[in-house]
Design an enzyme around this catalytic site. Structure first.
Site: not given
Ligand code: NAP
Length: 531
Positions: A313, A354, A382
């Site tokens: 992105k 988004d 998050g």
């Molecule tokens: P990302 O940038 O990798 O961020 C992941 C987040 O999850 C970070 O804040 C991370 O914390 C936290 N995290 C991961 N594992 C964890 C754990 N075991 N304990 C506590 N915190 C944890 O991912 P992203 O792109 O933001 O995506 C996150 C989610 O959004 C995805 O899983 C996806 O399902 C969803 N999503 C939905 C849409 C939609 O259209 N609905 C679109 C895109 C994504 P740290 O900073 O501490 O690592």
């Protein structure tokens, strides 16, 4: 017209009836040719009769292929025997429409070529099978690709040229498109492996003689081969033509994305001449730039746009800036975008759908005016890519956002970046919260932006609220709880919130809203017309 050939391997005479039934079912499901892969059957006693019966009873015109081990098949017999079998078929009562033989073997005078040519000369022209001379490379693009094309084009005994190699990136598909577009003889050209789907689906756009499909997930005879149902139902194979516009979802990994299903169904519903494909691009910016740049600049592809997801992105914003393209205000503010629009002159725009989709989703639960989110207290769990879009959307709508993240420093960086770039008229604000405060503080809105609860994610059976708070927490009955995770649609977090009496919103709602905005940017039409 480009046909779908369903490829069915028959290893043994005992499989004959089942194989014919599968071919019959594939014919009903829209296949127009069947390729009988008889590599393992061919060396067995009585193989000539069994293959003859298969060809005679075939419910569709057929290709007979006895692929040798040296070219990725399972035939381990000698060339004399293979030549005799093929000659017997050619001279049989009901010869196959095509015989596929490796160019490597067929190009030299010798036992295989001599037997096949003698048999062809012995039957009247209108009964002669066409010879497909095929060249495969399971490692990469063949170094002698152009030489093979030149030689097969000039060999009078070759009726169809087949070229198949394993793509190392999406860009290999572009060379398939080039060789197909410049063909001087009927040609089948495709890329194998996870990067090769584009060449298989787009064969009708560039005049390929056929594309191969399996009749079920488990029966693919080559890596990356789609199923017949995927080709026809998911990828709109029958409606692809010279002018079809090409779209896709760019990410890594990408194979589980729901976007192809949503957008292709949308194109069908409004009768839009487009196709939408998964486009795997490895993480680094250099891969993104090289692949997306090559697709945009390719003369014939007709690449008009893409959804862009993890981890590209931010790369999309950088790419569009480097090409002096246009960023929508939200992409500019967030520094990340999920939608690419490309025009036929190489111009590019990007947008972030988004953030507005999150706000739309939240507003849809409580009416439709700006005030609904103004001054509401929102806990965002998050601080990754999705959180960035969610928090921006919320503070723009006037909410007071507190970010709770496992890594506090990342949450602080997000707040600093967003408050710095916040519009002067924005009334909302963002701050960082200490996760243990989630046990005592209550919020109007909770949004999960972690991957906790996601199928295949780090903690698929947990609630992110409980994980961050360090113990089970119940949300207030009056809260709105939104989980951006959309697989599964009802996460553990949403189930718990529902139990507490809160209003819940699934990530699927956000997903379909952001997809609808993309659809509109590409087609000028509403995706809801397609539902
Ligand atoms: P990302 O940038 O990798 O961020 C992941 C987040 O999850 C970070 O804040 C991370 O914390 C936290 N995290 C991961 N594992 C964890 C754990 N075991 N304990 C506590 N915190 C944890 O991912 P992203 O792109 O933001 O995506 C996150 C989610 O959004 C995805 O899983 C996806 O399902 C969803 N999503 C939905 C849409 C939609 O259209 N609905 C679109 C895109 C994504 P740290 O900073 O501490 O690592």
């Amino acid at each position: 017209m480009t046909h779908v050939a369903v490829s069915i391997a028959v290893a043994d005479a005992a499989e004959l009836d089942a194989a014919l039934q599968r071919a019959q079912a594939a014919s009903v499901a829209g296949a127009r040719l069947v390729e009988w892969r008889v590599d393992e059957l061919a060396p067995q006693d009585n193989a000539g009769n069994v293959i003859g019966r298969l060809v005679t009873a075939s419910p569709m015109p057929c290709i007979v292929t006895i692929r040798s081990e040296t070219e990725g098949g399972l035939y381990n017999g000698d060339e004399q025997h293979r030549g005799e079998l093929l000659a017997q078929l050619i001279q049989g009562d009901a010869p196959p429409r095509y015989i596929d033989v490796e160019w490597k073997m067929f190009r030299n005078p010798g036992v295989l070529r001599d037997q096949i040519c003698a048999a062809l000369d012995a039957v009247p022209e209108d009964r002669r099978p066409s010879i497909i001379a095929s060249a495969h490379d399971f490692a990469s693009r063949p170094g002698d690709l152009l030489q093979i094309i030149e030689q097969t084009t000039h060999d009078d005994r070759v009726d169809v040229i087949k070229l198949a190699w394993t793509a190392r990136s999406l860009r290999d598909n572009l060379e398939v498109i080039d060789v197909l577009s410049e063909r001087r003889k009927p040609m089948i050209a495709l890329c194998m492996g996870p990067f090769g789907l584009m060449s298989r689906v787009l064969a009708p756009k560039f005049g390929g003689l056929l594309t191969y499909a399996s009749d079920s997930d488990a029966s693919a005879t080559a890596p990356g081969q789609p199923t017949l149902m995927q080709l026809r139902n998911l990828y709109r194979f029958d409606s692809i033509g010279a002018n079809t516009k090409v779209y896709g979802v760019i990410g890594w990994p990408i194979e589980h994305s729901q976007s192809p299903r949503v957008h292709n169904a949308g194109f069908t519903a409004i009768d839009f001449d487009g196709v939408y494909l998964p486009m795997p691009v490895p993480p680094e910016y250099e891969h993104f730039k090289a692949t997306v740049g090559a697709m945009i600049d390719h003369d014939g592809l007709g690449f008009c746009g893409a959804s862009v997801t993890i981890p590209h992105k931010r790369n999309l914003v950088r790419f569009v800036q480097n090409r002096a393209g246009t960023l929508d205000p939200m992409s500019e503010r967030i520094g990340a975008a999920n939608t690419l629009v490309a025009d036929s002159d190489g111009g590019v725009e990007c947008a972030n759908t988004d953030a507005p989709s999150v706000v739309q989703s939240l507003r849809s639960t409580s009416g439709d005016n700006d005030c609904e989110l103004r001054s509401k207290r929102a806990a965002v769990l998050g601080a990754g890519g999705v959180a960035r879009a969610v928090v921006t959307g919320l503070i723009d709508a006037g909410a007071d956002v507190v970010i709770f993240n496992r890594t506090a420093q990342r949450a602080q960086q997000l707040v600093d970046a967003l408050m710095q770039s916040n519009r002067s008229d924005g009334v909302g604000r963002a701050s960082v919260g200490e996760p243990s405060a989630l046990r005592s503080e209550q919020f109007d809105i909770y949004v999960n932006c972690t991957s906790i609860g996601m199928e295949g994610g780090p903690m698929p059976s947990d609630s992110p609220l409980d994980v961050l708070a360090g113990r089970a927490v119940t949300v207030p009955e009056t809260a709105v709880v939104f989980d951006t995770v959309y697989a599964p649609k009802r996460t553990v977090f949403l189930q718990q919130a529902e139990k507490a009496g809160a209003v819940v919103i699934s990530g699927w709602d956000m997903f379909t809203r952001q997809a609808a905005m993309q659809f509109e940017l590409w087609t000028g039409r509403e995706l809801s017309e397609a539902r």
